[in-house]
Design a protein around this motif. Sequence first.
Motif, PDB file in Angstrom:
ATOM      1  N   ASP A 168       0.860  -1.182   0.000  1.00  0.00           N
ATOM      2  CA  ASP A 168       0.000   0.000   0.000  1.00  0.00           C
ATOM      3  C   ASP A 168       0.898   1.233   0.000  1.00  0.00           C
ATOM      4  N   ILE A 169       0.873   1.965  -1.118  1.00  0.00           N
ATOM      5  CA  ILE A 169       1.758   3.119  -1.262  1.00  0.00           C
ATOM      6  C   ILE A 169       1.485   4.173  -0.194  1.00  0.00           C
ATOM      7  N   ARG A 170       0.216   4.369   0.140  1.00  0.00           N
ATOM      8  CA  ARG A 170      -0.126   5.339   1.181  1.00  0.00           C
ATOM      9  C   ARG A 170       0.637   5.046   2.473  1.00  0.00           C
ATOM     10  N   VAL A 171       0.533   3.809   2.930  1.00  0.00           N
ATOM     11  CA  VAL A 171       1.133   3.432   4.205  1.00  0.00           C
ATOM     12  C   VAL A 171       2.658   3.483   4.109  1.00  0.00           C
ATOM     13  N   ARG A 172       3.185   3.040   2.990  1.00  0.00           N
ATOM     14  CA  ARG A 172       4.636   3.042   2.816  1.00  0.00           C
ATOM     15  C   ARG A 172       5.210   4.450   2.908  1.00  0.00           C
ATOM     16  N   PHE A 173       4.451   5.429   2.415  1.00  0.00           N
ATOM     17  CA  PHE A 173       4.919   6.811   2.425  1.00  0.00           C
ATOM     18  C   PHE A 173       4.498   7.564   3.678  1.00  0.00           C
ATOM     19  N   GLY A 174       3.967   6.827   4.675  1.00  0.00           N
ATOM     20  CA  GLY A 174       3.613   7.451   5.935  1.00  0.00           C
ATOM     21  C   GLY A 174       2.332   8.251   5.898  1.00  0.00           C
ATOM     22  N   LYS A 175       1.478   7.987   4.901  1.00  0.00           N
ATOM     23  CA  LYS A 175       0.193   8.677   4.786  1.00  0.00           C
ATOM     24  C   LYS A 175      -0.866   7.904   5.576  1.00  0.00           C
ATOM     25  N   PRO A 176      -1.960   8.564   5.929  1.00  0.00           N
ATOM     26  CA  PRO A 176      -3.043   7.849   6.622  1.00  0.00           C
ATOM     27  C   PRO A 176      -3.709   6.841   5.696  1.00  0.00           C
ATOM     28  N   ILE A 232      -0.658  -0.664  -4.351  1.00  0.00           N
ATOM     29  CA  ILE A 232      -2.026  -0.176  -4.234  1.00  0.00           C
ATOM     30  C   ILE A 232      -1.995   1.353  -4.272  1.00  0.00           C
ATOM     31  N   VAL A 233      -2.773   1.939  -5.201  1.00  0.00           N
ATOM     32  CA  VAL A 233      -2.828   3.392  -5.338  1.00  0.00           C
ATOM     33  C   VAL A 233      -4.291   3.839  -5.326  1.00  0.00           C
ATOM     34  N   ASP A 234      -4.510   5.129  -5.060  1.00  0.00           N
ATOM     35  CA  ASP A 234      -5.879   5.647  -4.979  1.00  0.00           C
ATOM     36  C   ASP A 234      -6.589   5.592  -6.328  1.00  0.00           C
ATOM     37  N   ALA A 235      -5.878   5.955  -7.392  1.00  0.00           N
ATOM     38  CA  ALA A 235      -6.458   5.931  -8.737  1.00  0.00           C
ATOM     39  C   ALA A 235      -5.349   6.144  -9.754  1.00  0.00           C
TER      40      ALA A 235
END
Length: 198
Positions: free
Chosen positions: A74-82, A105-108
């Motif tokens: 999950d790219i979000r989590v990997r980059f420290g995003k919520p 995994i990306v948002d869109a």
Amino acid sequence: MQNNLAEDGTVRDGEQTASENKYLTFWTDDELFGVPISDVVQIISMQGITPLPDFPDYAKGVINLRGNIIPVIDIRVRFGKPEAEYNENTCIIVTSIEDSFMGFIVDAVDEVTDIDEDNISPAPKVSRDITNRYLTGIGQIGEKVVLLLDAAKILSENELSEIHDTSGQVKDPDQTDKSPENPVISLHSASTEKKEGE
């Protein structure tokens, strides 16, 4: 926009040599990122993911893509995003890293586009001697700013080896979608949906 993905979501063989300046762009936490199209194997819609024990938070588990067991990050989590709830725009970009597959995994997804070298600035430095290790540069597409990623550096060599070693022990995840048809994301529709939702 010239789409370099075939109808089955794979990169056309004939486009490989002409893809040096082509990037697949995608949204994560309202930021636009890009990866070289030469690193992209396929784009698929979100599907069942089998979690594995002792995976770090950002490594969500594995999927079964036509018999290939592929770890998913999950790219979000990997980059420290919520973390965010997955929806119909969420998708998995399957990449080839050091002769191994990895899903992100990306948002869109946004589009496949050309970014000339003249429109790419060097990656910012985190400190005097350290450049942000994920980034290869900052691209400009019209008024849009694109953070260009080196997919191979999103995980360290040790992290990559650990995740692949663990996922390689999985033969046939019970919770994974085994359907032979893995829907391919339409880059045009994904881009339109993102703009309409902004």
